[in-house]
Design a protein around this motif. Sequence first.
Motif, short mmCIF file in Angstrom:
data_model
loop_
_atom_site.label_atom_id
_atom_site.label_comp_id
_atom_site.label_asym_id
_atom_site.label_seq_id
_atom_site.Cartn_x
_atom_site.Cartn_y
_atom_site.Cartn_z
N TYR A 128 39.81 32.41 34.64
CA TYR A 128 40.40 33.40 35.42
C TYR A 128 41.95 33.06 35.71
O TYR A 128 42.53 33.35 36.76
CB TYR A 128 39.40 33.55 37.11
N SER A 142 26.07 39.96 31.94
CA SER A 142 27.25 40.61 32.63
C SER A 142 27.53 40.27 33.92
O SER A 142 28.62 40.86 34.69
CB SER A 142 26.92 42.22 32.56
N GLN A 201 39.18 34.03 44.48
CA GLN A 201 40.24 34.83 44.21
C GLN A 201 40.74 35.32 45.56
O GLN A 201 42.11 35.10 45.90
CB GLN A 201 40.08 35.88 43.12
N TYR A 237 25.81 40.65 42.06
CA TYR A 237 26.28 39.44 42.02
C TYR A 237 25.58 38.48 42.98
O TYR A 237 26.14 38.16 44.01
CB TYR A 237 27.66 39.47 42.40
N VAL A 269 27.86 37.16 35.17
CA VAL A 269 28.62 35.86 35.21
C VAL A 269 29.88 35.93 34.30
O VAL A 269 30.05 36.49 33.27
CB VAL A 269 27.86 34.52 34.76
N PRO A 270 30.96 35.15 34.60
CA PRO A 270 31.95 35.23 33.58
C PRO A 270 31.63 34.73 32.35
O PRO A 270 30.49 33.80 32.02
CB PRO A 270 32.83 33.94 34.25
N GLU A 271 32.48 34.98 31.30
CA GLU A 271 32.07 34.55 29.65
C GLU A 271 32.01 33.32 29.54
O GLU A 271 31.22 32.77 28.75
CB GLU A 271 33.29 35.30 28.84
N LEU A 299 33.41 34.16 42.01
CA LEU A 299 35.00 34.02 41.36
C LEU A 299 35.89 35.10 42.20
O LEU A 299 36.89 34.85 42.45
CB LEU A 299 34.87 34.41 39.78
N SER A 300 35.04 36.07 42.64
CA SER A 300 35.79 37.23 43.36
C SER A 300 36.17 36.45 44.74
O SER A 300 37.22 36.79 45.30
CB SER A 300 34.92 38.30 43.59
N ALA A 334 35.13 28.46 34.67
CA ALA A 334 35.31 29.91 34.77
C ALA A 334 36.50 29.84 35.56
O ALA A 334 37.48 30.99 35.42
CB ALA A 334 34.18 30.20 35.91
N HIS A 338 28.59 33.04 39.52
CA HIS A 338 28.59 34.21 39.18
C HIS A 338 29.90 35.04 39.49
O HIS A 338 30.77 34.23 40.17
CB HIS A 338 27.39 35.08 39.48
N LYS A 339 29.96 36.07 39.01
CA LYS A 339 31.29 36.78 39.45
C LYS A 339 31.47 37.03 40.84
O LYS A 339 32.55 37.06 41.19
CB LYS A 339 31.28 38.31 38.62
#
Length: 177
Positions: free
Chosen positions: A66, A147, A24, A130, A149-151, A20-21, A62, A16-17
């Motif tokens: 990104y 909304s 990053q 998230y 999770v990444p596309e 990814l955050s 994902a 999920h997002k």
Amino acid sequence: MNENRGLLIGRMQPVHKGHLSVIQETLKEVDELIIGIGSAEKSHTDSNPFTGGERILMLSKALREYNIDPSRYYIIPLEDIACNSLWVGHVKMLTPPFSKVYTGNSLVKQLFHENNMPYIQPPLFNRHEYSGTEVRHRMLEDDDWQSLVPESVVEVLEEIQAVERIQKLHKRELSEI
Ligand code: ATP
Ligand code: MG
């Protein structure tokens, strides 16, 4: 010179997002990041619906979405073992060498600490939404999970008919005696 390499572990059921955050942010602190997919052998249960391979697919796509440089990370599936006391050695056997661990999990922290390995607790991003538990709950309820999770993860989850799987698993677990 030794590389500044870190380890981050998550079950990623699903990616999920928040994952990814944190990836990053962690990549701002390390040269290379090892991303361990925890409980890699588990699948087809309420809390672990997706296979290790499906989670590798979600994460790879994902990270590409990104625009994260593929030379800066390694994705390693990590199967569980029965003995917590041997777990750090098991993880080290499967991963490239690393000098610190990024985790919010208290048992993971304790086990690495007892093995003299420094850990860092990264901040949580929008944890209210998230979270893997929240994504799975929304999939079960046919609520807006897309909304969170990444596309590219939406595409993988659609490809593997994830909503149908989660709903079927839940019905089966409810009817089991
Ligand atoms: P579940 O609800 O299924 O346990 P989860 O959202 O807690 O899922 P995990 O796959 O258990 O995610 O991965 C846990 C790790 O992922 C944490 O230790 C943390 O590093 C990172 N993580 C998870 N959610 C977030 C978030 N919202 N923000 C930052 N990091 C997160
Ligand atoms: Mg968790």
